[in-house]
Design a protein around this motif. Structure first.
Motif, short mmCIF file in Angstrom:
data_model
loop_
_atom_site.label_atom_id
_atom_site.label_comp_id
_atom_site.label_asym_id
_atom_site.label_seq_id
_atom_site.Cartn_x
_atom_site.Cartn_y
_atom_site.Cartn_z
N LEU A 175 0.83 -1.21 0.00
CA LEU A 175 0.00 0.00 0.00
C LEU A 175 0.86 1.26 0.00
CD1 LEU A 175 -2.96 -0.65 2.48
CD2 LEU A 175 -3.14 -0.04 0.07
N ALA A 176 1.87 1.27 0.86
CA ALA A 176 2.74 2.44 0.97
C ALA A 176 3.45 2.72 -0.35
CB ALA A 176 3.76 2.25 2.09
N LEU A 177 3.96 1.67 -0.99
CA LEU A 177 4.67 1.84 -2.27
C LEU A 177 3.74 2.36 -3.36
CD1 LEU A 177 6.99 -1.30 -2.39
CD2 LEU A 177 7.72 1.09 -2.40
N VAL A 178 2.56 1.76 -3.45
CA VAL A 178 1.63 2.16 -4.51
C VAL A 178 1.12 3.57 -4.27
CG1 VAL A 178 -0.62 1.66 -5.55
CG2 VAL A 178 0.96 -0.21 -5.06
N ARG A 179 0.80 3.87 -3.03
CA ARG A 179 0.32 5.23 -2.73
C ARG A 179 1.41 6.26 -3.02
NH1 ARG A 179 -2.70 7.41 2.74
NH2 ARG A 179 -2.62 9.62 2.23
N TRP A 180 2.62 5.95 -2.64
CA TRP A 180 3.74 6.86 -2.90
C TRP A 180 3.88 7.11 -4.39
CZ3 TRP A 180 9.25 4.77 -3.57
CH2 TRP A 180 10.13 5.81 -3.87
N LEU A 232 3.14 10.86 -9.14
CA LEU A 232 2.61 11.28 -10.43
C LEU A 232 1.59 12.41 -10.26
CD1 LEU A 232 2.42 10.96 -13.48
CD2 LEU A 232 0.85 9.04 -13.12
N ALA A 233 0.84 12.34 -9.17
CA ALA A 233 -0.23 13.32 -8.96
C ALA A 233 0.30 14.72 -8.72
CB ALA A 233 -1.10 12.88 -7.78
N ILE A 234 1.44 14.84 -8.04
CA ILE A 234 1.97 16.16 -7.67
C ILE A 234 2.25 17.03 -8.90
CG2 ILE A 234 3.98 17.34 -6.71
CD1 ILE A 234 2.01 16.42 -4.60
N PRO A 235 3.09 16.58 -9.86
CA PRO A 235 3.34 17.44 -11.03
C PRO A 235 2.09 17.71 -11.86
CG PRO A 235 4.33 15.27 -11.34
CD PRO A 235 3.90 15.34 -9.91
N LEU A 247 -11.33 12.26 5.83
CA LEU A 247 -10.85 13.52 5.26
C LEU A 247 -9.44 13.38 4.70
CD1 LEU A 247 -12.24 15.96 7.97
CD2 LEU A 247 -12.89 15.93 5.55
N ASP A 248 -8.63 12.55 5.35
CA ASP A 248 -7.28 12.29 4.83
C ASP A 248 -7.38 11.65 3.45
OD1 ASP A 248 -4.24 11.76 5.30
OD2 ASP A 248 -5.04 9.81 4.74
N ALA A 249 -8.30 10.70 3.30
CA ALA A 249 -8.49 10.05 2.00
C ALA A 249 -8.96 11.07 0.96
CB ALA A 249 -9.50 8.92 2.12
N GLN A 250 -9.88 11.95 1.36
CA GLN A 250 -10.37 12.98 0.45
C GLN A 250 -9.26 13.93 0.03
OE1 GLN A 250 -14.02 14.98 1.78
NE2 GLN A 250 -14.59 13.13 2.88
N PHE A 251 -8.36 14.25 0.97
CA PHE A 251 -7.25 15.16 0.67
C PHE A 251 -6.38 14.60 -0.45
CE2 PHE A 251 -2.82 16.44 1.22
CZ PHE A 251 -2.92 17.82 1.25
N HIS A 252 -5.95 13.35 -0.30
CA HIS A 252 -5.07 12.76 -1.31
C HIS A 252 -5.80 12.52 -2.63
CE1 HIS A 252 -1.47 12.21 1.15
NE2 HIS A 252 -2.31 12.03 2.16
N GLY A 269 -5.22 17.03 -10.66
CA GLY A 269 -4.34 16.68 -11.77
C GLY A 269 -5.06 16.30 -13.04
N LYS A 270 -6.37 16.01 -12.91
CA LYS A 270 -7.25 15.78 -14.07
C LYS A 270 -6.80 14.61 -14.94
CE LYS A 270 -8.68 20.62 -14.13
NZ LYS A 270 -8.05 20.93 -12.84
N ASN A 271 -6.35 13.54 -14.29
CA ASN A 271 -6.05 12.30 -15.00
C ASN A 271 -7.05 11.26 -14.53
OD1 ASN A 271 -4.81 9.58 -15.42
ND2 ASN A 271 -3.15 10.78 -16.31
#
Length: 238
Positions: A82-87, A92-95, A131-136, A143-145
């Protein structure tokens, strides 16, 4: 075409079973009581089984070859996955968010971060997890992907289940929640590299994961190679 009433019932059943799992009324490893749920809601088993299939697709339920359905058990290996996939999703989401995001969207993201902190300070841990889930998820939405958004939705409930099981003290959450605000600062100021470092550290703190030495070595190579590539790319435009 499905009737509105049918869609509404399916949604309600899905949310009912999901919430039973996320509040540990049905614990990891326990069988989903299909008959009891159907009787409680006054419906047939059909909508219950449809909800179970959807929650299985989202990783919250495991369906065995004999067709029995149980709540997913999240062991240490699953946490690392989970940690690896979320990371990687966040990487990708940040840029994408910086490229596509608007002032209004970043303001909405900040509101989610602040609401998350408020829920934590109030001791409402379950709301804090939601809310943490909603934030991420909001970062990915900005990012609109659509594909990335869909992929992240497949793990978001597993993340919430793990948090419900292991992240139970408000005091242990403060640092990670404050990082949310710093991530928003980076997005607003188009600080891509700083935001990526922040997300990397945020994931490690949130999951408290410790990879074995060889895997950590390989992950460090990925991170260092990425940084070197970014440096060379920047030099081309100087």
């Amino acid at each position: 075409m499905a009737k509105i009433e049918d869609i509404s019932i399916k949604k309600q059943v899905y949310e009912y079973i999901r919430d039973m799992i996320l509040t540990l009324q049905i614990k990891p490893g326990e069988k989903i009581p299909e008959s009891l749920i159907a009787a409680t809601l006054g419906i047939s088993k059909g909508p219950v089984r449809e909800a179970i299939r959807l929650l299985s697709w989202e990783g919250l339920i495991e369906i065995t070859p004999n067709r029995s359905a149980t709540v997913t058990v999240i062991d240490e290996n699953a946490v690392q996955e989970l940690a690896l996939v979320r990371w990687q999703h966040d990487e990708l989401a940040i840029p994408l968010a910086i490229y596509n995001g608007s002032i209004r969207e970043f303001a909405e993201l900040r509101e989610l971060a602040e609401a998350c902190i408020a829920a934590n300070e109030a001791g409402d841990i379950l709301r804090r997890h939601a809310l943490d889930a909603q934030f991420h998820l909001k970062i990915i939405e900005i990012g609109k992907n659509k594909l990335l958004y869909s992929l992240y939705n497949r793990i978001i409930l597993m993340i919430q289940l793990w948090q419900t099981l292991h992240v139970t003290s408000p005091d242990n959450l403060k640092e990670g929640l404050e990082q949310h605000l710093r991530i928003v600062d980076c997005l607003e100021n188009h600080q891509t590299e700083e935001a990526l470092h922040m997300v990397h550290n945020h994931t490690k703190i949130s999951y408290n994961v410790h990879f074995d030495e060889e895997l950590q070595k390989q992950l460090n190579i990925v991170w260092q190679t990425k940084e070197a590539y970014d440096d060379r790319a920047s030099e081309k435009f100087i």
